[in-house]
Design an enzyme around this catalytic site. Structure first.
Site, short mmCIF file in Angstrom:
data_model
loop_
_atom_site.label_atom_id
_atom_site.label_comp_id
_atom_site.label_asym_id
_atom_site.label_seq_id
_atom_site.Cartn_x
_atom_site.Cartn_y
_atom_site.Cartn_z
N HIS A 122 -30.51 -0.50 -4.80
CA HIS A 122 -30.24 -1.87 -5.25
C HIS A 122 -28.91 -2.40 -4.57
CE1 HIS A 122 -28.06 -4.22 -8.92
NE2 HIS A 122 -29.31 -4.80 -8.71
N GLU B 14 -33.99 -8.71 -20.34
CA GLU B 14 -32.53 -8.49 -20.36
C GLU B 14 -32.00 -9.38 -21.36
OE1 GLU B 14 -31.32 -9.04 -16.48
OE2 GLU B 14 -31.20 -11.16 -16.32
C1 NOJ Z 1 -29.16 -9.73 -13.34
C2 NOJ Z 1 -30.42 -9.14 -13.04
O1 NOJ Z 1 -31.37 -9.79 -13.81
C3 NOJ Z 1 -30.45 -7.46 -14.04
O2 NOJ Z 1 -31.57 -7.04 -13.92
C4 NOJ Z 1 -29.42 -6.78 -13.30
O3 NOJ Z 1 -29.39 -5.46 -13.92
C5 NOJ Z 1 -28.03 -7.60 -13.29
N1 NOJ Z 1 -28.42 -8.78 -12.65
C6 NOJ Z 1 -26.96 -6.82 -12.48
O4 NOJ Z 1 -27.51 -6.88 -10.98
CA CA Z 2 -31.46 -11.88 -14.24
#
Ligand code: NOJ
Ligand code: CA
Length: 684
Positions: free
Chosen positions: A377, A472
């Site tokens: 990541h 999310e």
């Molecule tokens: C936004 C991303 O969409 C999400 O998947 C991620 O966990 C966070 N940023 C942190 O990088």
């Molecule tokens: Ca996002």
């Protein structure tokens, strides 16, 4: 995977019509006509479909910072028309083979007056839509080009219902709920912009092959409420595109269907991109993955090192164990690297330094032994200037660890300030990262990306991206309403795969966040894994929420790379049913908005001989809001003559795995699929 490319140019002809003559280019099936003309030397195009006017005469051209507009009057110097047919095999995708058939015209124009600049226009007319692009050829006196406006118009002949997200106030985020309005009520929109004309054509405006150029948004003309103008995302100084001749614009695309599912079937965007550039693609692997992710969004874990740190060696290894035991091929870890505690501060990102409690070498080795891919990541906090500094070392670092897939992220406003996520500078950055990743044999899942425009055909390591309101948002906002996922396939997903991150089983996650929840039933979460196409498909929930859950068997069995896809039915914002084949198995996903739905699917489209359907569907009393968990799971015998009948709950769905009978089952009498509907009822 081998890739064949057959290019057949059926015929080519040249002509030099009189300036006032209209040229008509038709789709191979003759149902779409594009009329091209020079109106007093000004280039214009219009589109007719099934004898209905879709676009009225619409203008084309450019405005530059330091030279006169390139709008005409022109004379036609030459034109070529050719039929192009290609059959090609994507490295991964919704089907194994794609046909591309279109008639293309190239118009070579030259200004009638000095300085006699040249402009070429290309139109391609497919059976499923129209695309056009500009080309400014190399010519004396035209080196640097500073485009301050692309003057493409889309002058629709009729109003209609549209689904869109705002454009010009949002050059930085596609993470919005779609607005639903009359086309004429749109002020500005990002693309894909989808609309149904009053005479029932299904239209999606977008672009293909966005390369070395700014992303296109649309803005409504002040004088004509059905006229939309290309509005390119600017640089800080107001220029839209800084380039030099020769240059080619991306393709402007108008996808045309007679039903909502026609839009899903179209491969025009991919067909307008260049063929695969990578000779060895053995390292590019479609897969299901789990990750140190949802836990942070619901506050079980932190990204930052501390008591609740998610990405510890031990925890990530336990995710790897879980993945390897359950046919999940990848594990993502966010919050593995130093710098999260200084989020947003200059120089915070340490993309080559793991937190002390995360032994990345040991984790990667462990993953290898367990035959699981560790997914890295890079969160950049949109400080792209800082990311660019670390880019080479960050990718070399992952390469040295033999990591073959990573997720990137660009949360926040871009640094250097004044740049936007969707401007040319970022388009070029995103492409640089794709190419650098390819050189290190790394595949990408990009969050906060620029929209997809089909470049995954050319760079198949660009596997999936976010670029819309994903799951999310359910963790920390009022959430995504039930119709959101019935809109996405007909809007955002037309641009390419999406990392929505479906598959949440603990719908309410009350233990962590009692005020937030998922706005769907559990069965719908399974269905979304089929409906929302992504070659990297996340099963997003915590492993403990999957353990001992019979419904998890579906995720375990699910494939993510497809030989064939059938778009069985759908209406934008209401429902959609998609079936995908991998070898001898089909996986079907059906979802509905907040209204219940009686589903009827003729099985002869998928079934040859007797098969078994493993069904995961809402019980009769399930409801996304007050009863989201109850799911009926049953196996049934299906024959081609059967019609599957099932009820989807409000905000609900159904997932099916359709497979050949095992030897053991061949000797047994299995319950027929005709019992499914009453079994659902019995569970009330
Ligand atoms: C936004 C991303 O969409 C999400 O998947 C991620 O966990 C966070 N940023 C942190 O990088
Ligand atoms: Ca996002």
């Amino acid at each position: 995977m081998n890739k064949t490319l057959i290019l057949i140019i059926l015929f080519v002809y040249s002509c030099k019509p009189e300036i006032s003559n209209n040229i008509v280019v038709t789709s191979p099936d003759d149902k779409i006509q594009v009329e091209l003309k020079l109106d007093q030397g000004m280039p214009q195009y219009a589109i007719q479909v099934d004898d209905k006017k879709l676009l009225k005469s619409s203008a084309l051209g450019y405005r530059f910072r330091d030279q006169p507009d390139l709008v005409g009057p022109f004379q036609l110097v030459n034109s070529n028309t050719e039929m192009i047919e290609e059959d090609w095999e994507p490295v991964w995708g919704q089907e194994k083979s794609i046909n591309s058939l279109s008639r293309m015209i190239k118009l070579e124009l030259r200004e009638r007056l000095v300085p006699h600049r040249q402009l070429n226009l290309y139109f391609r007319v497919f059976n499923d839509g129209v695309a056009f692009r500009y080309e400014i050829p190399k010519q004396v006196g035209l080196d640097s080009l500073f485009i301050i406006e692309e003057l493409s118009e889309f002058r629709f002949a009729r109003d209609g219902k549209s689904w869109w997200i705002p454009g010009s106030h949002a050059f930085d985020s596609y993470e919005q709920l779609h607005k639903v309005s009359r086309l004429s009520e749109i002020d500005s929109a990002n693309t894909p912009l989808t609309y149904i004309t009053e005479d029932d054509l299904y239209i999606s405006i977008h672009e293909a092959n966005l390369t070395d150029y700014a992303g296109m948004t649309l803005k409504r003309s002040r004088s004509d409420s059905l006229n939309f103008l290309s509005n390119l995302v600017p640089w800080p100084d107001g220029d839209r595109v800084k380039t030099s001749a020769p240059m080619r614009s991306p393709w402007r695309t108008i996808c045309i269907g007679r039903s909502a599912t026609d839009l899903l079937r179209s491969r025009m965007i991919l067909n307008l991109n260049e063929p695969n550039q990578l000779s060895d693609v053995s390292w590019i692997k479609p897969m299901k993955y789990v990750g140190i992710w949802w836990g942070m969004h619901i506050n079980k874990y932190t990204w930052v090192q501390g008591d609740q740190h998610g990405a510890t060696t031990e925890n990530v290894m336990s995710y790897i164990d879980f993945a390897s035991e359950h046919d999940i091929q990848g594990v993502l870890a966010e919050g593995w690297n130093k710098g999260w505690e200084a989020w947003g501060q200059e120089g915070a990102l340490q993309l080559t330094e793991a937190y002390d409690d995360f032994d990345i070498g040991a984790v990667v080795e462990y993953a290898k032994v367990k035959n699981v891919t560790f997914i890295g990541h890079h969160e950049t906090t949109a400080n792209v200037a800082a990311y660019e500094h670390q880019l080479e070392s960050a990718f070399a670092y992952y390469d040295s660890l033999d990591i073959s897939a990573i997720k990137t992220g660009y949360v926040g406003a871009i640094k250097p300030s004044g740049q936007f996520h969707y401007g040319q500078w970022m388009v070029e950055h995103f492409r640089r990262v794709v190419q650098l990743a390819a050189s290190h044999r790394i595949s990408l899942d990009v969050h906060e990306p620029v929209k997809g425009t089909g470049i995954e055909r050319t760079w198949p390591n660009m596997m999936t991206r976010e670029g819309a309101r994903g799951q999310e948002w359910n963790a920390w906002s009022e959430g995504n309403p039930p119709d959101h996922t019935t809109i996405l396939p007909f809007t955002r997903l037309l641009a390419g795969p999406m990392d929505y991150t479906p598959g949440i089983f603990d719908i309410r996650f009350d233990r962590y966040k009692p005020d937030n929840k998922i706005h769907s039933t559990l069965a719908k979460q399974l269905a979304l894994m089929v409906v929302l196409y992504s070659p990297l498909q996340m099963a997003a929930d915590l492993p403990e929420n999957y353990e001992n859950q019979p419904a998890f068997q579906f995720i375990q069995d699910l494939e993510v790379d497809w030989d064939e896809t059938l778009y069985l039915e759908g209406e934008i914002g209401k429902y959609v049913t998609i079936a995908r084949r991998h070898g001898s198995e089909w996986f079907l996903g059906a979802i509905t908005n907040d209204e219940a739905r009686e589903l009827e699917i003729a099985m002869d489209q998928m079934v040859r001989g007797d098969q078994v359907a493993e069904c995961y569907v809402d019980t009769e009393d399930a409801h996304w809001d007050n009863n989201p968990y109850p799911i009926w799971i049953g196996s049934y015998k299906v024959s081609p003559s059967d019609t599957l009948k099932a009820r989807l709950a409000p905000g609900g769905g159904m997932a099916i795995r359709l497979r050949p009978l095992t030897e053991e089952e061949m000797g047994q009498k299995l319950v027929s699929i005709s019992d499914l509907r009453q079994d659902q009822e019995a569970r009330e």
